[in-house]
Design a protein around this motif. Structure first.
Motif, short mmCIF file in Angstrom:
data_model
loop_
_atom_site.label_atom_id
_atom_site.label_comp_id
_atom_site.label_asym_id
_atom_site.label_seq_id
_atom_site.Cartn_x
_atom_site.Cartn_y
_atom_site.Cartn_z
N GLU B 1 0.85 -1.20 0.00
CA GLU B 1 0.00 0.00 0.00
C GLU B 1 0.88 1.24 0.00
O GLU B 1 2.01 1.22 0.47
N ALA B 2 0.36 2.34 -0.57
CA ALA B 2 1.10 3.58 -0.56
C ALA B 2 1.21 4.06 0.88
O ALA B 2 0.35 3.82 1.71
N GLY B 3 2.32 4.80 1.13
CA GLY B 3 2.54 5.30 2.49
C GLY B 3 1.89 6.63 2.70
O GLY B 3 1.12 7.13 1.88
N VAL B 4 2.23 7.26 3.83
CA VAL B 4 1.75 8.60 4.15
C VAL B 4 2.64 9.58 3.39
O VAL B 4 3.86 9.55 3.54
N ALA B 5 2.03 10.42 2.59
CA ALA B 5 2.77 11.37 1.77
C ALA B 5 2.80 12.73 2.44
O ALA B 5 1.76 13.21 2.94
N GLN B 6 3.96 13.35 2.46
CA GLN B 6 4.09 14.69 3.01
C GLN B 6 4.88 15.56 2.04
O GLN B 6 5.79 15.09 1.36
N SER B 7 4.52 16.84 2.02
CA SER B 7 5.31 17.79 1.23
C SER B 7 5.20 19.17 1.86
O SER B 7 4.23 19.46 2.56
N PRO B 8 6.22 20.02 1.66
CA PRO B 8 7.49 19.69 1.04
C PRO B 8 8.37 18.86 1.98
O PRO B 8 8.01 18.67 3.13
N ARG B 9 9.50 18.38 1.52
CA ARG B 9 10.43 17.66 2.39
C ARG B 9 11.24 18.62 3.24
O ARG B 9 11.56 18.33 4.38
N TYR B 10 11.57 19.76 2.65
CA TYR B 10 12.38 20.76 3.35
C TYR B 10 11.79 22.15 3.08
O TYR B 10 11.26 22.40 2.00
N LYS B 11 11.93 23.03 4.07
CA LYS B 11 11.47 24.40 3.90
C LYS B 11 12.33 25.30 4.79
O LYS B 11 12.53 24.99 5.98
N ILE B 12 12.83 26.37 4.21
CA ILE B 12 13.57 27.37 4.97
C ILE B 12 12.83 28.69 4.81
O ILE B 12 12.57 29.13 3.68
N ILE B 13 12.48 29.31 5.93
CA ILE B 13 11.79 30.59 5.89
C ILE B 13 12.40 31.52 6.93
O ILE B 13 13.11 31.08 7.84
N GLU B 14 12.11 32.78 6.77
CA GLU B 14 12.54 33.74 7.77
C GLU B 14 11.48 33.85 8.85
O GLU B 14 10.30 33.59 8.60
N LYS B 15 11.93 34.25 10.04
CA LYS B 15 10.96 34.41 11.12
C LYS B 15 9.93 35.45 10.72
O LYS B 15 10.21 36.39 9.96
N ARG B 16 8.75 35.25 11.21
CA ARG B 16 7.56 36.07 10.96
C ARG B 16 6.89 35.76 9.62
O ARG B 16 5.81 36.27 9.35
N GLN B 17 7.53 34.91 8.80
CA GLN B 17 6.85 34.48 7.58
C GLN B 17 5.87 33.37 7.90
O GLN B 17 5.84 32.84 9.01
N SER B 18 5.05 33.02 6.93
CA SER B 18 4.11 31.93 7.10
C SER B 18 4.54 30.73 6.25
O SER B 18 5.29 30.87 5.27
N VAL B 19 4.06 29.54 6.66
CA VAL B 19 4.43 28.32 5.94
C VAL B 19 3.29 27.32 6.10
O VAL B 19 2.55 27.36 7.10
N ALA B 20 3.15 26.46 5.11
CA ALA B 20 2.12 25.43 5.18
C ALA B 20 2.70 24.09 4.77
O ALA B 20 3.54 24.01 3.86
N PHE B 21 2.26 23.04 5.46
CA PHE B 21 2.68 21.69 5.17
C PHE B 21 1.45 20.87 4.78
O PHE B 21 0.35 21.10 5.30
N TRP B 22 1.69 19.88 3.96
CA TRP B 22 0.58 19.07 3.46
C TRP B 22 0.83 17.59 3.77
O TRP B 22 1.97 17.11 3.74
N CYS B 23 -0.26 16.89 4.09
CA CYS B 23 -0.17 15.47 4.38
C CYS B 23 -1.32 14.74 3.72
O CYS B 23 -2.48 15.15 3.84
N LYS B 78 -0.52 24.84 9.18
CA LYS B 78 0.01 26.16 8.85
C LYS B 78 0.61 26.81 10.09
O LYS B 78 0.09 26.65 11.20
N ILE B 79 1.68 27.56 9.87
CA ILE B 79 2.29 28.35 10.93
C ILE B 79 2.34 29.79 10.43
O ILE B 79 2.84 30.08 9.34
N GLN B 80 1.78 30.69 11.23
CA GLN B 80 1.76 32.10 10.84
C GLN B 80 1.59 32.99 12.07
O GLN B 80 0.54 32.92 12.72
N PRO B 81 2.59 33.78 12.43
CA PRO B 81 3.93 33.89 11.87
C PRO B 81 4.88 32.88 12.52
O PRO B 81 4.69 32.50 13.67
N ALA B 82 5.90 32.48 11.80
CA ALA B 82 6.85 31.51 12.33
C ALA B 82 7.84 32.17 13.28
O ALA B 82 8.20 33.34 13.12
N LYS B 83 8.28 31.41 14.27
CA LYS B 83 9.31 31.82 15.21
C LYS B 83 10.51 30.89 15.06
O LYS B 83 10.39 29.77 14.54
#
Lengths: 113, 115
Positions: B1-23, B78-83
């Protein structure tokens, strides 16, 4: 709240020796205790688990023991090999339909040839 | 069976920016978990879904973190804003009906670095 303590944080052994990692849990309603192996940069992988109605379970070189009275459980690896080197996490859960795993802080095991 | 998929694998952001992960969990897995794993620590549960309902979000920092699973299948965190202290690996896991904690399958995770 629920807590799982794990010791030691690092463990170095010679190839062929045994390794023991110990965990203590706080929630007396916990009844499911899995152990995960996590290699660097990879996802945690279940290696063995035990339920509260069993005191010991063995799978080849790996065994887990559980003392419900003391709320302790331990992972035993015999005849260690270099490929056993990884971070090992214990966890505890009530194992209901929806309950969550509470993880320990991890033990970094290094097996030297 | 297919596994649990996540993206992205890596993310670099500056503090106070926002980011989202998917599963995307394993097909048919009703329970979905998001864990945060800070370097050198064990995974810590952020939020647990049963289908599209939240079962446990007691450790989710709700002032900056949010998660949803609108159709009971895939999920976003989602993380907004990131620390800076949000730097961690974010692991998604799912389990099959009737398995609960005993049937976890983890995804490969998203490694977030906040600079």
């Amino acid at each position: 709240g629920e807590n799982v303590e794990q010791h030691p944080s690092t463990l170095s052994v010679q190839e062929g020796d045994s390794a023991v990692i110990k965990c203590t849990y706080s929630d007396s309603a916990s009844n499911y205790f899995p152990w995960y192996k996590q290699e660097l940069g990879k996802r945690p992988q279940l290696i063995i688990d035990i339920r509260s109605n069993v005191g010991e379970k063995k799978d080849q070189r790996i065994a887990v023991t559980l003392n419900k009275t003391a709320k302790h459980f331990s992972l035993h690896i015999t005849e260690t090999q270099p490929e056993d080197s990884a971070v090992y996490f214990c966890a505890a859960s009530r194992r209901t339909l929806t309950d969550k795993l509470i993880f320990g802080t991890g033990t970094r095991l290094q097996v030297f040839p | 069976e297919a596994g649990v998929a996540q993206s992205p694998r890596y993310k670099i952001i500056e503090k106070r920016q926002s980011v989202a992960f998917w599963c995307n969990p394993i097909s048919g897995h009703a329970t979905l978990y998001w864990y945060q794993q800070i370097l050198g620590q064990g995974p810590k549960l952020l939020i647990q879904f049963q289908n599209n309902g939240v079962v446990d979000d007691s450790q989710l920092p709700k002032d900056r973190f949010s998660a949803e699973r609108l159709k009971g299948v895939d999920s976003t965190l989602k993380i907004q804003p990131a620390k800076l202290e949000d730097s961690a690996v974010y692991l998604c896991a799912s389990s099959a009906p009737g398995q609960g904690a005993g049937g976890y399958t983890f995804g490969s995770g998203t490694r977030l670095t906040v600079v």
